[in-house]
Design a protein around this motif. Structure first.
Motif, PDB file in Angstrom:
ATOM      1  N   ALA A 179     -27.965 -13.919 -11.310  1.00 27.49           N
ATOM      2  CA  ALA A 179     -26.911 -14.939 -11.311  1.00 27.49           C
ATOM      3  C   ALA A 179     -27.074 -15.913 -12.475  1.00 27.49           C
ATOM      4  O   ALA A 179     -26.096 -16.383 -13.046  1.00 27.49           O
TER       5      ALA A 179
ATOM      6  N   GLU B  66     -27.024 -15.984  -0.987  1.00 27.83           N
ATOM      7  CA  GLU B  66     -25.749 -15.767  -1.670  1.00 27.83           C
ATOM      8  C   GLU B  66     -25.109 -17.083  -2.096  1.00 27.83           C
ATOM      9  O   GLU B  66     -24.514 -17.167  -3.171  1.00 27.83           O
TER      10      GLU B  66
ATOM     11  N   MET C 102     -26.759 -17.898  -5.255  1.00 27.25           N
ATOM     12  CA  MET C 102     -26.253 -17.148  -6.400  1.00 27.25           C
ATOM     13  C   MET C 102     -24.920 -17.723  -6.870  1.00 27.25           C
ATOM     14  O   MET C 102     -24.660 -17.852  -8.064  1.00 27.25           O
ATOM     15  N   ALA C 103     -24.070 -18.081  -5.910  1.00 26.49           N
ATOM     16  CA  ALA C 103     -22.760 -18.635  -6.262  1.00 26.49           C
ATOM     17  C   ALA C 103     -22.923 -19.995  -6.948  1.00 26.49           C
ATOM     18  O   ALA C 103     -22.259 -20.293  -7.944  1.00 26.49           O
TER      19      ALA C 103
END
Lengths: 239, 360
Positions: A102, A145, A148-149
């Motif tokens: 990411a 997640e 990562m975002a």
């Protein structure tokens, strides 16, 4: 000024009108929740914003630029980031690698390890950094997640049921984390069912029903709206 | 100074999460294997050494497939198509240009480039057309079989490029071997000790180069795409470009195999692109363990040597055994037999170590 705007956005799947002329504006710096019964078209609306589906007609504007036909990965590079409902992580890679992927295209190589460490600490995932992401608990996967975002340093963060499957404590902590991000200038648009969470974070709420905007306002206005309560019980549909 | 730090940072990528083997123990083992491979010609007959180069020739193609399939997640049946394209290109170029002035080396580079360009064209339509999964396998296999059919019908004298006749199903022959220009007289790489060393050096370079590639940022992304293409795209990566890049690199390695094979035997036939030929690389890579370069390398070598040994009793029987081996792998060790053996051994080792630690 709105960061995101849709104008008369329509999406047909064959004979099914899933998004019906949606005019929607998301103000910069806002935390906005999108609610609605199952099949209201929330996920399709998200996919249209992300470019996973192209609209049948209408326009999508991001920072006043028309992105209706822009490729998904380019929208991401312009500052939109997303967390999916089902944790979209790289299961066969370890947690640190997930974060690295990411970060690596906007962080200089010399600072990469440091930045990965910072984010892992922020997510409380430092102790499991070398574990395969597929072996994490459900809550940890959700956090990974989100990490990562967030790692993309987005201007607009889209969250599709970010707290699904989380305990009340985890949900509350997620809300606090999002508020912290929002204070740093990140605009948040979340699809959410958990009304306690919506009350915790949302400045404004939009109710989608049968692909159209049904109501819009603060959480108190929405809760007080009898018609909204009715569509959740299926009565408005019957009328 | 900047160059030095750049080289160091590249060398650190020789080991990483995407490759098995790290630390002193692994590299000592690596040095030992290289030393044994280098010493082998000292103890063996030159003719045998030259023959055994044959095994090395195929490993490039297997490593290429390992990259495309094992790391990238796209099952390609097209490796032999690029093998054939480069092999025929080498034949046509060297028959026309001759072997003086290092022109065969130029032909090697040109032939590999031609296979890379063909891979780029095919890959563009595949990946930008969002073809994936089983359909990718079907299209690449079809292309391979079309190539075989096409070359098979070029037996007539009208099928020639310059002085090079394509010769249809009889195959194209009489191209010169790779020749290195040298002050004391050119070194012709006949199947002999010199070719053995040249191929070995090339193999080591490609193996180490691929280790660096898969542990690099590029490698991270292609593995991420294998795991979850949607997530990779939603992190801002143009998935199609990465898939295309991987396909071109992997297919060019098949091209390199094609050139080395053609130069080694001075011969190439359309059968090298046929159905059987196209499926064998899948067997080698699957049996070894497709998601790692080292297990692919050893798996391919073992299967090739086994296949050769069985061929003495009839090539059809050997193929049946290959098929059985593939089925066995899929059922018993889907990650690959070599890969499973390695992970089993390392588990035993850690357990033993833990036990002895408790005792002491």
């Amino acid at each position: 000024m709105p960061i995101l705007e849709t104008r008369a956005l329509n999406k047909w799947f064959g004979g099914l009108h899933v998004t019906g002329g949606v005019d929607f504006a998301l103000e910069t710096g806002e935390m906005h929740c999108l609610i609605g019964p199952n099949g209201a078209g929330k996920s399709t609306f998200f996919r249209l914003i992300l470019g996973e589906h192209l609209p049948t007609s209408g326009q999508i504007l991001y920072n006043s630029h028309d992105i209706t036909l822009t490729k998904s990965y380019e929208r991401i590079r312009h500052g939109i980031s997303v967390k999916f409902q089902v944790p979209g992580i790289f299961k066969a890679l370890n947690v640190a690698q997930n974060i690295q992927i990411a970060l690596q295209h906007h962080v200089a190589p010399a600072e990469l390890d440091h930045e990965i460490d910072l984010l892992l600490n922020f997510l409380n995932l430092k102790p499991v950094a070398r574990q395969l992401a597929g072996n994490l608990s459900h809550g940890q996967k959700q956090w990974l997640e989100i990490g990562m975002a967030v790692g993309l340093k987005p201007k607009l963060l889209l969250l599709d049921e970010p707290t699904a499957g989380m305990t009340p404590d985890e949900t509350f902590a997620t809300g606090e984390m999002l508020q912290a991000l929002n204070r740093e200038g990140v605009t948040v648009l979340a699809v959410e069912h958990d009304m306690a969470f919506v009350r915790q974070i949302a400045h404004r709420v939009t109710v989608l029903h049968l692909g159209k905007i049904f109501a819009q306002g603060t959480i108190d206005e929405i809760v007080a709206n009898e018609q909204v309560a009715a569509i959740y019980l299926g009565e408005a549909h019957a009328q | 100074m900047a160059l030095l730090s750049r080289i160091t940072s590249i060398l650190t990528l020789l080991e990483g999460p995407q490759t098995l083997g790290r630390g002193r123990r692994f590299w000592a083992g690596f040095a030992l294997v290289v030393a044994a491979a280098s010493a082998y010609p000292l103890f063996a007959d030159g003719y045998d050494v030259g023959n055994n180069v044959y095994f090395f020739n195929w490993i490039f193609m297997a490593l290429g497939l390992c990259l495309i399939w094992g790391y990238g997640g796209s099952l390609s049946f097209g490796q032999t198509a690029f093998f054939g394209i480069a092999g025929y290109a080498y034949g046509v170029l060297t028959i026309n240009l001759g072997d003086a002035y290092g022109l065969t080396l130029l032909a090697l580079v040109a032939a590999v480039l031609i296979s890379a360009v063909c891979a780029a064209i095919l890959g563009y339509f595949l990946f930008f057309g969002r073809i994936s999964g089983v359909f990718l396998g079907i299209v690449t296999l079809s292309v391979t079989l079309v190539m075989e059919r096409f070359i098979s019908q070029t037996a007539g004298p009208e099928w020639h490029i310059g002085t090079a006749r394509l010769n249809g199903f009889n195959g194209m022959g009489a191209m010169p071997s790779l020749t290195i220009p040298w002050p004391g007289g050119p070194i012709v790489l006949f199947p002999d000790v010199a070719l053995y060393y040249a191929t070995l050096v090339l193999l080591i370079l490609v193996y180490l180069g691929l280790r660096v590639l898969v542990n690099s940022r590029f490698g991270n992304v292609i593995v991420a795409i294998r795991e979850n293409p949607q997530r990779a795209e939603m992190l801002g990566y143009d998935v199609r470009k990465y898939q295309l890049g991987t396909f071109i690199i992997g297919s060019s390695l098949a091209g390199l195999s094609g050139v080395l094979y053609t130069s080694w035997g001075n011969y190439i036939t359309p059968a090298s692109m046929g159905m059987t030929a196209a499926s064998l690389p899948i067997v080698w890579v699957a049996v070894g363990g497709r998601s790692d370069l080292t297990t692919t390398l050893f798996g391919t070598l073992l299967v090739l040597i086994g296949f050769q040994a069985l061929t003495i009793y009839g090539s059809q029987y050997a193929l049946v055994v290959m098929g059985a081996l593939l089925v066995l792998t899929v059922l018993v060790a889907p990650r690959g037999i070599v890969a499973s053996a390695v992970s089993l051994a390392s588990k035993r080792w850690t357990r033993k170590k833990a036990q002895s630690g408790e005792v002491s």
